[in-house]
Scaffold this motif. Structure first.
Motif, PDB file in Angstrom:
ATOM      1  N   ASP A  69       0.821  -1.207   0.000  1.00 49.17           N
ATOM      2  CA  ASP A  69       0.000   0.000   0.000  1.00 49.17           C
ATOM      3  C   ASP A  69       0.861   1.264   0.000  1.00 49.17           C
ATOM      4  OD1 ASP A  69      -2.239  -1.578   0.001  1.00 49.17           O
ATOM      5  OD2 ASP A  69      -2.565  -1.444   2.190  1.00 49.17           O
ATOM      6  N   LYS A  70       1.903   1.240   0.833  1.00 50.65           N
ATOM      7  CA  LYS A  70       2.809   2.391   0.900  1.00 50.65           C
ATOM      8  C   LYS A  70       3.518   2.606  -0.435  1.00 50.65           C
ATOM      9  CE  LYS A  70       3.802   2.393   5.870  1.00 50.65           C
ATOM     10  NZ  LYS A  70       4.838   2.165   6.898  1.00 50.65           N
ATOM     11  N   GLN A  71       3.949   1.465  -1.028  1.00 50.66           N
ATOM     12  CA  GLN A  71       4.639   1.564  -2.320  1.00 50.66           C
ATOM     13  C   GLN A  71       3.718   2.143  -3.394  1.00 50.66           C
ATOM     14  OE1 GLN A  71       6.176  -2.312  -3.250  1.00 50.66           O
ATOM     15  NE2 GLN A  71       7.936  -2.123  -1.866  1.00 50.66           N
ATOM     16  N   SER A  72       2.460   1.680  -3.414  1.00 54.66           N
ATOM     17  CA  SER A  72       1.501   2.176  -4.412  1.00 54.66           C
ATOM     18  C   SER A  72       1.218   3.667  -4.225  1.00 54.66           C
ATOM     19  CB  SER A  72       0.198   1.375  -4.313  1.00 54.66           C
ATOM     20  OG  SER A  72      -0.403   1.572  -3.041  1.00 54.66           O
ATOM     21  N   GLU A  73       1.132   4.128  -2.942  1.00 49.73           N
ATOM     22  CA  GLU A  73       0.910   5.549  -2.658  1.00 49.73           C
ATOM     23  C   GLU A  73       2.071   6.399  -3.165  1.00 49.73           C
ATOM     24  OE1 GLU A  73       0.189   6.092   1.458  1.00 49.73           O
ATOM     25  OE2 GLU A  73      -1.747   5.045   1.460  1.00 49.73           O
ATOM     26  N   LYS A  74       3.277   5.902  -2.897  1.00 49.57           N
ATOM     27  CA  LYS A  74       4.461   6.645  -3.342  1.00 49.57           C
ATOM     28  C   LYS A  74       4.546   6.697  -4.859  1.00 49.57           C
ATOM     29  CE  LYS A  74       7.504   6.180   0.648  1.00 49.57           C
ATOM     30  NZ  LYS A  74       8.781   5.647   1.145  1.00 49.57           N
ATOM     31  N   SER A  75       4.260   5.563  -5.514  1.00 46.88           N
ATOM     32  CA  SER A  75       4.316   5.510  -6.987  1.00 46.88           C
ATOM     33  C   SER A  75       3.279   6.458  -7.601  1.00 46.88           C
ATOM     34  CB  SER A  75       4.095   4.077  -7.474  1.00 46.88           C
ATOM     35  OG  SER A  75       2.805   3.609  -7.088  1.00 46.88           O
ATOM     36  N   GLU A  76       2.076   6.500  -7.008  1.00 47.25           N
ATOM     37  CA  GLU A  76       1.041   7.416  -7.504  1.00 47.25           C
ATOM     38  C   GLU A  76       1.455   8.881  -7.339  1.00 47.25           C
ATOM     39  OE1 GLU A  76      -2.598   6.531  -5.544  1.00 47.25           O
ATOM     40  OE2 GLU A  76      -2.874   4.588  -6.537  1.00 47.25           O
ATOM     41  N   GLU A  77       2.081   9.172  -6.205  1.00 45.18           N
ATOM     42  CA  GLU A  77       2.535  10.539  -5.957  1.00 45.18           C
ATOM     43  C   GLU A  77       3.600  10.959  -6.963  1.00 45.18           C
ATOM     44  OE1 GLU A  77       4.258  13.221  -2.250  1.00 45.18           O
ATOM     45  OE2 GLU A  77       3.716  11.113  -1.916  1.00 45.18           O
ATOM     46  N   LYS A  78       4.530  10.036  -7.249  1.00 42.07           N
ATOM     47  CA  LYS A  78       5.578  10.321  -8.234  1.00 42.07           C
ATOM     48  C   LYS A  78       4.989  10.511  -9.622  1.00 42.07           C
ATOM     49  CE  LYS A  78       9.426   8.033  -5.893  1.00 42.07           C
ATOM     50  NZ  LYS A  78      10.348   6.861  -5.934  1.00 42.07           N
ATOM     51  N   LYS A  79       3.992   9.656  -9.944  1.00 39.80           N
ATOM     52  CA  LYS A  79       3.328   9.752 -11.252  1.00 39.80           C
ATOM     53  C   LYS A  79       2.638  11.109 -11.398  1.00 39.80           C
ATOM     54  CE  LYS A  79       0.308   7.012 -14.249  1.00 39.80           C
ATOM     55  NZ  LYS A  79      -0.635   5.875 -14.282  1.00 39.80           N
ATOM     56  N   ARG A  80       1.992  11.570 -10.316  1.00 36.49           N
ATOM     57  CA  ARG A  80       1.312  12.855 -10.341  1.00 36.49           C
ATOM     58  C   ARG A  80       2.315  14.005 -10.583  1.00 36.49           C
ATOM     59  NH1 ARG A  80      -0.424  12.933  -5.366  1.00 36.49           N
ATOM     60  NH2 ARG A  80      -1.465  10.951  -5.028  1.00 36.49           N
ATOM     61  N   LYS A  81       3.466  13.894  -9.931  1.00 37.96           N
ATOM     62  CA  LYS A  81       4.503  14.913 -10.107  1.00 37.96           C
ATOM     63  C   LYS A  81       5.011  14.942 -11.539  1.00 37.96           C
ATOM     64  CE  LYS A  81       6.253  15.163  -5.372  1.00 37.96           C
ATOM     65  NZ  LYS A  81       7.410  14.867  -4.499  1.00 37.96           N
ATOM     66  N   ARG A  82       5.186  13.725 -12.111  1.00 33.72           N
ATOM     67  CA  ARG A  82       5.663  13.639 -13.501  1.00 33.72           C
ATOM     68  C   ARG A  82       4.638  14.226 -14.467  1.00 33.72           C
ATOM     69  NH1 ARG A  82       5.871   8.343 -13.670  1.00 33.72           N
ATOM     70  NH2 ARG A  82       7.023   7.591 -11.886  1.00 33.72           N
ATOM     71  N   GLU A  83       3.380  13.924 -14.256  1.00 27.96           N
ATOM     72  CA  GLU A  83       2.321  14.389 -15.162  1.00 27.96           C
ATOM     73  C   GLU A  83       2.063  15.893 -15.016  1.00 27.96           C
ATOM     74  OE1 GLU A  83      -1.004  11.972 -14.207  1.00 27.96           O
ATOM     75  OE2 GLU A  83      -0.319  10.242 -15.371  1.00 27.96           O
ATOM     76  N   ALA A  84       2.401  16.421 -13.836  1.00 31.06           N
ATOM     77  CA  ALA A  84       2.168  17.857 -13.613  1.00 31.06           C
ATOM     78  C   ALA A  84       2.983  18.718 -14.569  1.00 31.06           C
ATOM     79  CB  ALA A  84       2.511  18.220 -12.177  1.00 31.06           C
ATOM     80  N   ALA A  85       4.131  18.167 -15.034  1.00 36.51           N
ATOM     81  CA  ALA A  85       4.972  18.922 -15.971  1.00 36.51           C
ATOM     82  C   ALA A  85       4.307  19.078 -17.333  1.00 36.51           C
ATOM     83  CB  ALA A  85       6.320  18.234 -16.120  1.00 36.51           C
ATOM     84  N   PHE A  86       3.422  18.111 -17.699  1.00 36.28           N
ATOM     85  CA  PHE A  86       2.780  18.142 -19.016  1.00 36.28           C
ATOM     86  C   PHE A  86       1.395  18.810 -19.004  1.00 36.28           C
ATOM     87  CE2 PHE A  86       5.585  14.429 -18.878  1.00 36.28           C
ATOM     88  CZ  PHE A  86       6.402  14.706 -19.961  1.00 36.28           C
ATOM     89  N   VAL A  87       0.912  19.254 -17.860  1.00 35.08           N
ATOM     90  CA  VAL A  87      -0.389  19.916 -17.775  1.00 35.08           C
ATOM     91  C   VAL A  87      -0.229  21.354 -18.250  1.00 35.08           C
ATOM     92  CG1 VAL A  87      -2.223  20.681 -16.205  1.00 35.08           C
ATOM     93  CG2 VAL A  87      -1.164  18.443 -15.893  1.00 35.08           C
ATOM     94  N   PRO A  88      -1.047  21.780 -19.264  1.00 37.03           N
ATOM     95  CA  PRO A  88      -0.899  23.159 -19.768  1.00 37.03           C
ATOM     96  C   PRO A  88      -1.342  24.172 -18.713  1.00 37.03           C
ATOM     97  CG  PRO A  88      -2.827  22.124 -20.730  1.00 37.03           C
ATOM     98  CD  PRO A  88      -2.128  21.062 -19.957  1.00 37.03           C
ATOM     99  N   PRO A  89      -0.717  25.303 -18.664  1.00 36.75           N
ATOM    100  CA  PRO A  89      -1.099  26.318 -17.655  1.00 36.75           C
ATOM    101  C   PRO A  89      -2.448  26.940 -17.993  1.00 36.75           C
ATOM    102  CG  PRO A  89       0.566  27.178 -19.122  1.00 36.75           C
ATOM    103  CD  PRO A  89       0.405  25.752 -19.493  1.00 36.75           C
ATOM    104  N   LYS A  90      -3.158  27.372 -16.974  1.00 34.93           N
ATOM    105  CA  LYS A  90      -4.473  27.985 -17.157  1.00 34.93           C
ATOM    106  C   LYS A  90      -4.322  29.376 -17.732  1.00 34.93           C
ATOM    107  CE  LYS A  90      -6.788  25.493 -13.418  1.00 34.93           C
ATOM    108  NZ  LYS A  90      -7.501  25.633 -12.129  1.00 34.93           N
ATOM    109  N   GLU A  91      -5.255  29.722 -18.628  1.00 37.90           N
ATOM    110  CA  GLU A  91      -5.215  31.048 -19.230  1.00 37.90           C
ATOM    111  C   GLU A  91      -5.644  32.090 -18.199  1.00 37.90           C
ATOM    112  OE1 GLU A  91      -7.542  31.142 -22.708  1.00 37.90           O
ATOM    113  OE2 GLU A  91      -6.301  29.698 -23.803  1.00 37.90           O
ATOM    114  N   ASN A  92      -5.004  33.188 -18.295  1.00 39.66           N
ATOM    115  CA  ASN A  92      -5.292  34.267 -17.338  1.00 39.66           C
ATOM    116  C   ASN A  92      -6.456  35.093 -17.864  1.00 39.66           C
ATOM    117  OD1 ASN A  92      -5.203  36.005 -15.262  1.00 39.66           O
ATOM    118  ND2 ASN A  92      -3.103  36.747 -15.624  1.00 39.66           N
ATOM    119  N   THR A  93      -7.666  34.800 -17.402  1.00 40.51           N
ATOM    120  CA  THR A  93      -8.889  35.477 -17.869  1.00 40.51           C
ATOM    121  C   THR A  93      -8.932  36.927 -17.419  1.00 40.51           C
ATOM    122  OG1 THR A  93     -10.028  34.654 -15.914  1.00 40.51           O
ATOM    123  CG2 THR A  93     -10.207  33.338 -17.928  1.00 40.51           C
ATOM    124  N   GLN A  94      -8.330  37.190 -16.275  1.00 36.66           N
ATOM    125  CA  GLN A  94      -8.355  38.563 -15.742  1.00 36.66           C
ATOM    126  C   GLN A  94      -7.599  39.516 -16.650  1.00 36.66           C
ATOM    127  OE1 GLN A  94      -6.893  38.496 -11.782  1.00 36.66           O
ATOM    128  NE2 GLN A  94      -8.716  37.518 -10.942  1.00 36.66           N
TER     129      GLN A  94
END
Length: 385
Positions: free
Chosen positions: A303-328
């Motif tokens: 369970d601990k290993q799966s939590e850590k792997s998911e957290e790392k995956k989230r960090k890796r994918e965060a680099a490919f998420v496009p930034p939000k447009e600044n509507t203001q």
């Protein structure tokens, strides 16, 4: 019998003189009041004063630190040659890390062994060999001041030792010039070489600095004033206290240490923490078999290993998420454009109004002018009639 002898001696004594048994040979010598004799000069030792040599062998030894071993090994022939002139033998023991000096049959000066002892002390305190050999002269003396045991706090000790040295060793050089001594600050000691008067001044400056009694700069100022006063012979018999400055110590506010807030005192002890067995009883692990326990441990690990792997995956994918447009920012640009358009339209309207007013003014003037011309014509006609 004794009182009779004293009485007879007193009777035989010439009249007008008080006869005393004690101190009858304490007569004034012709050289007592001779102004040409300087009683403070130290005469150079002559070997003819002690042709027989010394009866016993005297020796002194001192230890030296490991980092001085190489230097002493290279400089030892110079030291040996200097001591040989005075008939003193020396030995360097690299196994024990010690230096030994001792008298021989050729030694004539009984005080030279103490000078040789000072020499090896200075060599062990990192004084260069050519400088340390000068202590063998009669005019030169040495003093090793121990400063390590004066203060316990190491940080304060280092700061005060740096205060003694000064920026680029300027303070130390000034003290050397004013006292006429050679000074070397090394570790927990200060080695000084010079006259007795200079050594006394150096010890006072060093101890006051390390004890935080007076800054070395104030001592330097006092020494400079004394140096100038010594040139005036009229002040030789007067007190110099009125010329010397009185430096008062100022209490500098120190930072208060961060003290933790004391907890409220309770006579009862803190509650006892549950033991490992109590925790197992609560969770039910205590009654489980070894296989189930190992299986549960393994499952927890997965369970601990799966939590850590998911957290790392989230960090890796965060680099490919496009930034939000600044509507203001888009809103603000639109607002700015709208304001600019309104300003332009207002300027155009203002311009039109100005033009229309100008036209009206012109028409009125022409009308006024035409009326005036018609009146003038009528008047001219009437006058002609």
């Amino acid at each position: 019998m004794a009182p009779d002898v004293e009485a007879s001696a007193a009777a035989e004594a010439p009249e007008g003189k008080n006869w005393k048994r004690k101190g009858k040979h304490d007569k004034e010598k012709p050289w007592d009041e001779d102004p040409n004799i300087d009683r403070w000069t130290v005469e150079k030792f002559d070997p003819s004063w002690n042709e027989g040599g010394l009866l016993e062998v005297s020796s002194f030894s001192t230890l030296f630190p490991e980092y001085r071993e190489k230097y002493l090994q290279d400089a030892w022939p110079i030291v040996k040659g200097a001591l040989k002139e005075f008939g003193v033998s020396c030995e360097l023991n690299l196994v024990e890390g010690s230096m030994t000096v001792s008298t021989t049959r050729k030694t004539r000066d009984p005080y030279i062994i103490l000078k040789a002892r000072d020499l090896i002390k200075l060599l062990s305190r990192s004084v260069p060999a050519p400088q340390a050999i000068k202590v063998l002269n009669d005019e030169m003396n040495c003093d090793i001041i121990k400063i390590g045991s004066i203060i316990r706090n190491k940080e304060r000790f280092v700061k005060r030792r740096e205060r003694l040295l000064g920026p680029n060793l300027s303070t130390l050089k000034a003290i050397e010039i004013l006292t006429g001594c050679y000074i070397l600050v090394q570790g927990n000691t200060v080695a000084a070489m010079g006259t007795f008067k200079g050594l006394k001044q150096v010890r006072k400056v060093v101890e006051d600095c390390i004890k935080n009694i007076k800054h070395p700069v104030y001592h330097i100022k006092e020494l400079l004033i004394k140096r100038e006063l010594a040139k005036n012979p009229a002040l030789a018999t007067e007190s110099w206290d009125r010329f010397l400055p009185n430096f008062k110590k100022k209490n500098v506010k120190q930072k208060k240490p961060n003290t933790k807030e004391k907890k409220q005192y309770t006579p009862f002890p803190p509650p006892q923490q549950p033991s490992k067995i109590d925790l197992e009883l609560e969770s039910g692990e205590y009654f489980m078999s070894d296989k189930k326990k190992s299986a549960k441990k393994w499952q927890d690990k997965l369970d601990k290993q799966s939590e850590k792997s998911e957290e790392k995956k989230r960090k890796r994918e965060a680099a490919f998420v496009p930034p939000k447009e600044n509507t203001q920012s888009t809103k603000t640009t639109d607002d700015n454009n709208g304001i600019a358009d309104i300003a332009k339209s207002l300027k155009k309207k203002a311009k039109k109004l100005r033009n229309s007013e100008a036209q009206e003014n012109v028409k009125i003037e022409s009308y006024v002018a035409s009326n005036e011309e018609s009146h003038s014509k009528k008047k001219h006609k009437s006058s002609s009639m």
